[in-house]
Motif scaffolding. Structure first.
Motif, PDB file in Angstrom:
ATOM      1  N   ALA A 275      12.938 -13.335  29.619  1.00 22.46           N
ATOM      2  CA  ALA A 275      12.194 -13.619  30.822  1.00 22.46           C
ATOM      3  C   ALA A 275      11.202 -14.536  30.572  1.00 22.46           C
ATOM      4  O   ALA A 275      10.591 -15.634  31.224  1.00 22.46           O
ATOM      5  CB  ALA A 275      11.489 -12.428  31.502  1.00 22.46           C
ATOM      6  N   HIS A 276      10.246 -14.757  29.431  1.00 23.13           N
ATOM      7  CA  HIS A 276       9.381 -15.426  29.027  1.00 23.13           C
ATOM      8  C   HIS A 276       9.912 -16.908  28.909  1.00 23.13           C
ATOM      9  O   HIS A 276       9.317 -17.805  29.544  1.00 23.13           O
ATOM     10  CB  HIS A 276       8.807 -14.855  27.710  1.00 23.13           C
ATOM     11  CG  HIS A 276       7.921 -15.926  27.174  1.00 23.13           C
ATOM     12  ND1 HIS A 276       6.589 -16.195  27.404  1.00 23.13           N
ATOM     13  CD2 HIS A 276       7.957 -16.916  26.317  1.00 23.13           C
ATOM     14  CE1 HIS A 276       5.863 -17.184  26.995  1.00 23.13           C
ATOM     15  NE2 HIS A 276       6.642 -17.460  26.021  1.00 23.13           N
ATOM     16  N   VAL A 277      11.132 -17.135  28.134  1.00 26.26           N
ATOM     17  CA  VAL A 277      11.683 -18.545  28.046  1.00 26.26           C
ATOM     18  C   VAL A 277      11.642 -19.010  29.559  1.00 26.26           C
ATOM     19  O   VAL A 277      11.800 -20.330  29.963  1.00 26.26           O
ATOM     20  CB  VAL A 277      12.646 -18.563  27.060  1.00 26.26           C
ATOM     21  CG1 VAL A 277      13.451 -19.761  27.154  1.00 26.26           C
ATOM     22  CG2 VAL A 277      12.153 -18.369  25.785  1.00 26.26           C
ATOM     23  N   ARG A 278      12.683 -18.038  30.435  1.00 29.76           N
ATOM     24  CA  ARG A 278      13.133 -18.830  31.647  1.00 29.76           C
ATOM     25  C   ARG A 278      11.668 -19.080  32.379  1.00 29.76           C
ATOM     26  O   ARG A 278      11.630 -20.212  33.469  1.00 29.76           O
ATOM     27  CB  ARG A 278      13.647 -17.527  32.325  1.00 29.76           C
ATOM     28  CG  ARG A 278      14.526 -17.878  33.784  1.00 29.76           C
ATOM     29  CD  ARG A 278      14.896 -16.861  34.413  1.00 29.76           C
ATOM     30  NE  ARG A 278      13.913 -15.711  34.945  1.00 29.76           N
ATOM     31  CZ  ARG A 278      14.037 -14.647  34.528  1.00 29.76           C
ATOM     32  NH1 ARG A 278      15.167 -13.970  33.794  1.00 29.76           N
ATOM     33  NH2 ARG A 278      13.256 -13.559  35.047  1.00 29.76           N
ATOM     34  N   GLU A 279      10.909 -18.286  32.564  1.00 31.07           N
ATOM     35  CA  GLU A 279       9.387 -18.552  33.080  1.00 31.07           C
ATOM     36  C   GLU A 279       8.717 -19.874  32.547  1.00 31.07           C
ATOM     37  O   GLU A 279       8.256 -20.483  33.443  1.00 31.07           O
ATOM     38  CB  GLU A 279       8.490 -17.334  32.985  1.00 31.07           C
ATOM     39  CG  GLU A 279       9.157 -16.411  33.929  1.00 31.07           C
ATOM     40  CD  GLU A 279       8.328 -14.724  33.612  1.00 31.07           C
ATOM     41  OE1 GLU A 279       7.390 -15.020  32.988  1.00 31.07           O
ATOM     42  OE2 GLU A 279       8.740 -13.865  34.236  1.00 31.07           O
ATOM     43  N   LEU A 280       8.576 -19.993  31.342  1.00 30.47           N
ATOM     44  CA  LEU A 280       8.125 -21.040  30.568  1.00 30.47           C
ATOM     45  C   LEU A 280       8.825 -22.400  30.960  1.00 30.47           C
ATOM     46  O   LEU A 280       7.906 -23.296  31.283  1.00 30.47           O
ATOM     47  CB  LEU A 280       8.061 -20.897  29.121  1.00 30.47           C
ATOM     48  CG  LEU A 280       7.241 -22.119  28.330  1.00 30.47           C
ATOM     49  CD1 LEU A 280       5.854 -22.099  28.706  1.00 30.47           C
ATOM     50  CD2 LEU A 280       7.567 -21.803  26.842  1.00 30.47           C
ATOM     51  N   THR A 281      10.196 -22.507  30.995  1.00 24.32           N
ATOM     52  CA  THR A 281      10.614 -23.634  31.344  1.00 24.32           C
ATOM     53  C   THR A 281      11.226 -24.075  32.787  1.00 24.32           C
ATOM     54  O   THR A 281      11.534 -25.138  32.824  1.00 24.32           O
ATOM     55  CB  THR A 281      11.886 -23.905  30.333  1.00 24.32           C
ATOM     56  OG1 THR A 281      12.841 -22.722  30.787  1.00 24.32           O
ATOM     57  CG2 THR A 281      11.703 -23.557  28.935  1.00 24.32           C
ATOM     58  N   GLY A 282      11.370 -22.933  33.327  1.00 29.55           N
ATOM     59  CA  GLY A 282      11.863 -22.995  34.836  1.00 29.55           C
ATOM     60  C   GLY A 282      13.417 -23.191  34.733  1.00 29.55           C
ATOM     61  O   GLY A 282      14.047 -23.492  35.762  1.00 29.55           O
TER      62      GLY A 282
END
Length: 356
Positions: A209-216
């Motif tokens: 979830a963190h990588v998805r939110e960080l990069t979009g």
């Protein structure tokens, strides 16, 4: 050009690379972890699949178009991330990208790449970034930000490397002779010396979830072999699950990806809203292997070592590799009674030793 001729040519690429590359470089590309059992069994696992072809089908037109994370590819296979591509050929990732773009495929770029992301993106290839999570999560942010700015359309999060699997080596390793400019050019200066820069040994679903939110960007999780892990990743927001044993370079004696794929595919289809995709790599070297992957439930097959062997001959040899794979796959699908990659599941269903 006869498909059978190209099949033999593809099989010979490894030996051609062995003769052309410095011994430490070839050994680095070829070797697996431990005794190399998992690495050595990969190709035979795909060969062991048997098909039940269908007949009375109109196969005049075969359409290989495949939707991957919402984008159409011309073929149902793509290039997996590999390190030291510029040690195989001076053009490295640029040659790999140009050939993938010409084939209508996509390329996953290693975080260790020796070519700037902007240069790769400028070739026009559709590309994803492969990334590891460091102990200090914040250290990953500059690399991810650069990739997004350069046009990456997804992040492939590698999950199977809390530590690097031990390789038994009987000669000088590539790292003693390596030109530092051949890899990790997209990292910030001093990244490797930073505290907590080692790969995280405490990965969790919150990292997805963190990588998805960080990069979009959509997040693909790579290195999954157990169905329960696949479900956990999908429930955490992964857009796709990539069945992989890291080319046999992590846990030796790990199950082959051909064996693990069916159960993972079934689990992913039933998880979440059912939209997550399934990918696979590990010993895929031919059009028949690709059809086998499709028939076992993969949406796309990824090629690791084969493109590396072809890269030794530069862009021209990579073009021929793509052409050969496409010709083989079209023939295999026709003979199986399938007109599309999706129909391979029905037209080329694998059978058990007990029969239909």
């Amino acid at each position: 050009m006869e498909t059978g001729v190209d099949a033999r040519w593809l099989d010979g690429l490894e030996e051609t690379a062995r003769q052309a590359l410095p011994a430490p470089v070839f050994r680095y590309f070829q070797q697996g972890a431990g005794e190399g059992l998992t690495a050595s069994e990969a190709r035979e696992a795909w060969r062991s699949i048997r098909f039940v072809p269908r007949v009375l089908r109109d196969v005049r037109e075969v359409d290989l178009t495949t939707s991957v994370l919402g984008a159409d590819l011309a073929v149902p296979y793509a290039v997996a991330p590999t390190t030291l591509q510029r040690a195989a050929h001076p053009d490295g990732e640029l040659a790999m990208a140009r050939a993938a773009a010409e084939a209508g495929s996509l390329m996953v770029v290693s975080s260790n790449a020796g070519t700037p992301f902007d240069d790769i993106g400028a070739t026009g290839v559709r590309w994803w970034l492969q990334a590891y999570v460091p102990e200090d999560r914040a250290l990953a942010e500059p690399l991810l930000t650069r990739a997004v700015s350069a046009g990456a359309s997804a992040v492939v999060l590698t999950l199977d490397t809390p530590v690097v699997g031990t390789k038994y080596d009987d000669g000088p390793t590539v790292w003693y002779e390596l030109d530092p400019s051949l890899l990790r050019v997209n990292f910030s200066d001093g990244q490797d010396e930073a505290a907590a820069a080692a790969k995280a040994r405490n990965l969790g679903t919150d990292d997805i979830a963190h990588v998805r939110e960080l990069t979009g960007l959509p997040v693909v999780v790579k290195g999954v072999l157990h169905p329960d892990d696949a479900v956990a990743c999908v429930e955490a927001g992964a857009a796709a699950v990539w069945v992989s044993n890291h080319g046999g370079r992590q846990l030796d004696r790990a199950v082959s990806t051909a064996q693990a794929l069916p159960a993972v595919a079934r689990a992913v289809r039933s998880a979440g809203d059912g939209s997550a995709q399934v990918y696979v790599d590990g010993g895929v070297h031919s059009g028949l292997d690709i059809m086998g992957a499709l028939s076992l439930g993969a949406d796309c097959a990824f090629l690791g070592r084969l493109p590396l062997w072809a890269l030794v001959g530069g862009t021209e040899q990579l073009h021929r590799m793509h052409e050969a794979l496409t010709e083989q796959l079209v023939e295999a699908l026709r003979l199986a009674g399938a007109r599309t990659p999706a129909e391979a599941v029905d037209a080329a269903a694998p059978i058990s030793p007990k029969g239909l």
